[in-house]
Design an enzyme around this catalytic site. Structure first.
Site, mmCIF file in Angstrom:
data_model
loop_
_atom_site.group_PDB
_atom_site.id
_atom_site.type_symbol
_atom_site.label_atom_id
_atom_site.label_comp_id
_atom_site.label_asym_id
_atom_site.label_seq_id
_atom_site.Cartn_x
_atom_site.Cartn_y
_atom_site.Cartn_z
ATOM 1 N N GLY A 114 -7.198 7.515 -0.879
ATOM 2 C CA GLY A 114 -5.791 8.173 -0.738
ATOM 3 C C GLY A 114 -4.768 6.865 -1.092
ATOM 4 O O GLY A 114 -5.485 5.744 -1.661
ATOM 5 N N CYS A 115 -3.751 7.281 -1.567
ATOM 6 C CA CYS A 115 -2.781 6.442 -2.081
ATOM 7 C C CYS A 115 -2.377 5.063 -1.328
ATOM 8 O O CYS A 115 -2.581 3.987 -1.782
ATOM 9 C CB CYS A 115 -1.547 6.961 -2.547
ATOM 10 S SG CYS A 115 -0.649 7.836 -1.453
ATOM 11 N N TRP A 116 -1.940 5.366 -0.230
ATOM 12 C CA TRP A 116 -1.787 4.200 0.830
ATOM 13 C C TRP A 116 -2.953 3.431 0.954
ATOM 14 O O TRP A 116 -2.878 2.254 0.971
ATOM 15 C CB TRP A 116 -1.203 4.809 2.142
ATOM 16 C CG TRP A 116 0.270 5.561 2.040
ATOM 17 C CD1 TRP A 116 0.308 6.830 2.179
ATOM 18 C CD2 TRP A 116 1.379 4.625 1.974
ATOM 19 N NE1 TRP A 116 1.704 7.100 1.965
ATOM 20 C CE2 TRP A 116 2.659 5.736 2.001
ATOM 21 C CE3 TRP A 116 1.756 3.501 1.841
ATOM 22 C CZ2 TRP A 116 3.820 5.513 1.708
ATOM 23 C CZ3 TRP A 116 3.075 3.103 1.873
ATOM 24 C CH2 TRP A 116 4.083 4.197 1.669
ATOM 25 N N THR A 118 -5.395 2.907 -0.949
ATOM 26 C CA THR A 118 -5.781 2.054 -2.205
ATOM 27 C C THR A 118 -4.910 0.806 -2.003
ATOM 28 O O THR A 118 -5.766 -0.345 -2.131
ATOM 29 C CB THR A 118 -5.467 2.911 -3.210
ATOM 30 O OG1 THR A 118 -6.070 3.853 -3.524
ATOM 31 C CG2 THR A 118 -5.582 2.178 -4.438
#
Length: 317
Positions: A114-116, A118
């Protein structure tokens, strides 16, 4: 011969971004499903059988269903949350540990991060591995992302929302108040922490780009550590990583009149790590494109590794 790739969910935000990064590559043949056949299970099964790798850009339940209908002859790369902590799937963060790249090259089932997580993991994991951040440390994490991170519905909500009169702009909209954000399991598992962080995300009134922050009190760390030492640890840990840049300690040059721009890395697969601090506190920050290193760019990076190619192939640096 070109490798046959099928993007299941090719019309979504992540799917479109992956297509943009792959369409001009001669080493890849993109298999596309006709719009009228997207809900036809047999049409999908036929494409899954033809594909050498299928990339799932679907809601979690649909990704799980597609994974069940996929035979062993087709490798899977799942961009959803569905399989990120599944024991039979390889977590697709090449920079996470020394052996991750080889695991990704050999994997038949890969879960894109996921972006968060990462931003969070690339900041926190090295400190936990070094024994500086205790595994039971009460970590907190906050930040802000562009609204594209919420998919089509959130994109439409922001773009259609009036910005004048009785409905002012949604400048920042914090969320996650149920304390059960879908990214928490992977944030805990792959950081090495014994407890999930307190996570306070926010979405801003801009399309893409994100900042992730982890504040720390020096007096509570397992070892006395200065901002300079924390920055040096990160720099050594990520030396040679093509997409990770560790900025100078207390990097004032990165700020615009004291502000850190969340959009500076848009349309790249770069992530920048910052360490700000004084004698008592540290603020670790990560900046990335939530659609790049936080989603589609990371998927292409993982795809390259699965294909045995340099992970930078076709990605902006």
């Amino acid at each position: 011969m070109a490798t046959r790739i099928f993007i299941d969910g090719q019309e979504g935000t992540t799917g479109l971004q992956i297509q943009d990064r792959l369409r001009d590559r001669r080493d890849i043949e993109l298999l596309e499903i006709a719009p009228e056949a997207r809900k036809d299970p047999e049409a999908k099964r036929a494409l899954l059988r033809r594909a050498e790798i299928a990339i799932l850009c679907l809601p979690d339940a649909a990704a799980e269903e597609t994974a069940r209908m996929t035979g062993p002859e087709t490798r899977l790369l799942d961009a959803s949350t569905a399989h990120r902590v599944h024991p039979d799937w390889t977590y697709g963060m090449a920079e996470l540990s020394a052996d991750t790249r080889q695991a990704l090259r050999n994997a038949t089932r890969v879960a894109n991060p996921g972006c968060w997580p990462t931003g969070f993991l690339l900041l926190v994991r090295p400190l936990v591995d070094a024994g500086i951040l205790p595994r039971d440390y009460p970590v907190s994490c906050h930040g802000q992302s562009g609204y594209s991170g919420g998919g089509k519905k959130l994109i439409a909500a922001f773009q259609e929302h009036p910005r004048t009169g009785d409905s002012p702009a949604w400048t920042a909209r914090p969320y996650g108040f149920n304390m059960a954000h879908k990214h928490l399991p992977e944030m805990q598992r792959y950081s090495g922490l014994s407890h999930a962080p307190v996570f306070a995300p926010s979405v801003g009134d801009y399309y893409q780009g994100m900042l992730v922050h982890v504040p720390l009190h020096l007096r509570t760390l397992a070892k006395p550590y200065s901002a300079e030492q924390a920055r040096e640890l990160l720099a050594e840990h990520y030396a040679g990583q093509p997409f990770v840049r560790v900025r100078p300690v207390n990097d004032l040059a990165a700020l615009e009149n004291g502000y850190l721009d969340a959009t500076a890395l848009n349309n790249s697969n770069i992530i920048e790590l910052f360490v700000y601090g004084n004698g008592e506190q540290l603020l670790l920050s990560a900046r990335l494109d939530n659609l790049g290193k936080g989603a589609s760019g990371a998927a292409v990076q993982n795809l390259n590794l699965m294909l045995g190619l340099p992970e930078t192939t076709g990605l902006a640096q």
